[in-house]
Design a protein around this motif. Sequence first.
Motif, short mmCIF file in Angstrom:
data_model
loop_
_atom_site.label_atom_id
_atom_site.label_comp_id
_atom_site.label_asym_id
_atom_site.label_seq_id
_atom_site.Cartn_x
_atom_site.Cartn_y
_atom_site.Cartn_z
N PHE A 74 -35.99 -4.94 22.00
CA PHE A 74 -34.56 -4.87 22.29
C PHE A 74 -33.89 -3.80 21.43
N ALA A 75 -34.41 -2.56 21.53
CA ALA A 75 -33.88 -1.45 20.75
C ALA A 75 -32.64 -0.88 21.43
N ALA A 76 -31.52 -1.59 21.30
CA ALA A 76 -30.30 -1.24 22.03
C ALA A 76 -29.75 0.12 21.64
N GLU A 77 -30.04 0.56 20.42
CA GLU A 77 -29.45 1.81 19.97
C GLU A 77 -29.98 3.03 20.73
N THR A 78 -31.15 2.91 21.37
CA THR A 78 -31.69 4.04 22.13
C THR A 78 -31.46 3.90 23.63
N ALA A 79 -30.82 2.83 24.06
CA ALA A 79 -30.68 2.59 25.49
C ALA A 79 -29.91 3.71 26.19
N ALA A 80 -28.77 4.10 25.63
CA ALA A 80 -27.94 5.10 26.29
C ALA A 80 -28.64 6.44 26.44
N PRO A 81 -29.25 7.01 25.39
CA PRO A 81 -29.93 8.30 25.58
C PRO A 81 -31.15 8.22 26.49
N VAL A 82 -31.84 7.09 26.51
CA VAL A 82 -32.99 6.94 27.40
C VAL A 82 -32.53 6.95 28.86
N VAL A 83 -31.51 6.16 29.18
CA VAL A 83 -30.99 6.12 30.55
C VAL A 83 -30.46 7.50 30.95
N THR A 101 -26.68 -13.35 33.53
CA THR A 101 -25.43 -13.65 34.23
C THR A 101 -24.76 -12.36 34.67
N GLU A 102 -24.31 -12.34 35.92
CA GLU A 102 -23.63 -11.16 36.45
C GLU A 102 -22.30 -10.98 35.73
N LEU A 103 -22.02 -9.75 35.30
CA LEU A 103 -20.77 -9.45 34.61
C LEU A 103 -19.63 -9.28 35.60
N ALA A 104 -18.47 -9.82 35.26
CA ALA A 104 -17.28 -9.60 36.07
C ALA A 104 -16.73 -8.20 35.75
N ASP A 105 -15.88 -7.68 36.64
CA ASP A 105 -15.28 -6.36 36.42
C ASP A 105 -14.56 -6.34 35.07
N GLY A 106 -14.90 -5.35 34.26
CA GLY A 106 -14.24 -5.20 32.97
C GLY A 106 -14.82 -6.05 31.86
N GLU A 107 -15.76 -6.94 32.19
CA GLU A 107 -16.35 -7.81 31.17
C GLU A 107 -17.39 -7.04 30.37
N GLU A 108 -17.37 -7.22 29.07
CA GLU A 108 -18.31 -6.52 28.21
C GLU A 108 -19.64 -7.28 28.13
N PRO A 109 -20.76 -6.56 28.16
CA PRO A 109 -22.06 -7.22 28.06
C PRO A 109 -22.28 -7.83 26.69
N THR A 110 -22.92 -8.98 26.67
CA THR A 110 -23.26 -9.63 25.40
C THR A 110 -24.77 -9.69 25.20
N LEU A 111 -25.54 -9.43 26.26
CA LEU A 111 -26.99 -9.47 26.20
C LEU A 111 -27.56 -8.07 26.39
N PHE A 112 -28.72 -7.83 25.81
CA PHE A 112 -29.35 -6.51 25.87
C PHE A 112 -29.54 -6.04 27.31
N HIS A 113 -30.12 -6.91 28.16
CA HIS A 113 -30.40 -6.51 29.54
C HIS A 113 -29.11 -6.21 30.31
N GLN A 114 -28.05 -6.95 30.01
CA GLN A 114 -26.76 -6.65 30.65
C GLN A 114 -26.29 -5.24 30.29
N GLU A 115 -26.46 -4.88 29.04
CA GLU A 115 -26.04 -3.55 28.59
C GLU A 115 -26.84 -2.45 29.28
N VAL A 116 -28.16 -2.63 29.37
CA VAL A 116 -28.99 -1.61 30.02
C VAL A 116 -28.65 -1.51 31.50
N GLU A 117 -28.45 -2.66 32.16
CA GLU A 117 -28.06 -2.63 33.57
C GLU A 117 -26.75 -1.86 33.74
N ARG A 118 -25.79 -2.10 32.87
CA ARG A 118 -24.51 -1.40 32.97
C ARG A 118 -24.68 0.10 32.79
N LEU A 119 -25.50 0.51 31.84
CA LEU A 119 -25.75 1.93 31.62
C LEU A 119 -26.39 2.57 32.84
N ILE A 120 -27.32 1.87 33.45
CA ILE A 120 -28.00 2.41 34.63
C ILE A 120 -27.01 2.54 35.80
#
Length: 279
Positions: A74-83, A101-120
């Motif tokens: 869960f190396a979140a710090e490299t997620a953005a440059p990798v994507v 859990t699916e994020l609602a519009d404007g909701e901030e991710p709290t889990l690693f996979h949510q963050e990566v999905e949002r970046l993608i």
Amino acid sequence: MSKILVTGATGNVGKHVVSELAEAGLDVHALVRDPSRAKLPEGVKAVRGDLTAPQTLEPALADVESVFLVWPGFAAETAAPVVEAIAKHARRVVYLSADVTELADGEEPTLFHQEVERLIRRSGIAWTFLRPVGFAANTLGWAEQIRQGVVRWPFGQASRALIHERDIAAVASHVLTSAGHNGAKYVLSGPGRLTQEEQVRIIGETVGREVRWEDLPRDVAREQLLAAWGDATFVEGALTGWESFVTSPEKVTDTVERLLGRPPLTFRQWAEDHAADFR
């Protein structure tokens, strides 16, 4: 012929993705830290790269059309440059996420996979998310206890729909090689539910050993897992998740059968495939 880059190519899922794509005669490249040590099927090219060091990815992504993305931990710090690097070169990505859990519009991710999905999603690249429920392979953590004949673990009545890693790989290969999956979020599960106690019994039957289950109190489990894993937040999240499956069993989906035209593999089949790991 379209080039496919597989990350996590020697891991539980990635190695099966590589094999399926190679058997289909596709141009598949495997991202590995050390190509000289990688054991890959014939015809698969090992390319050097590391998702925790995004600057190493440029050569590996040259002329790549599709990427199967599996994150190392869960190396979140490299997620953005990798994507960003993937989106710069490839046309689409199939991301091995989790049943988040699916994020609602404007909701901030709290889990690693949510963050990566949002970046993608924001990258502009075509995407498909694979969201498996529990991995059957996680029960390999019980191997030493099963050899001793007693598994001491919390929440024996937690009911899971564990999926075989080969089914995840088969779905990934299908999605990578067929049309109509852009924007899809596929929740993947095994064919039915088993409690953790039943999983242990099946593994014992498969290896020819009687194995007992002993429920570990939550406080004791927390102490042991904290010593083993070191991350209090992760430990608490795992315990809460297992406890929830006692009263609200893990979901079962028809996605594997719908996409592959066959039922998913059973937990007993998984145990048979991994019997040597428990002996």
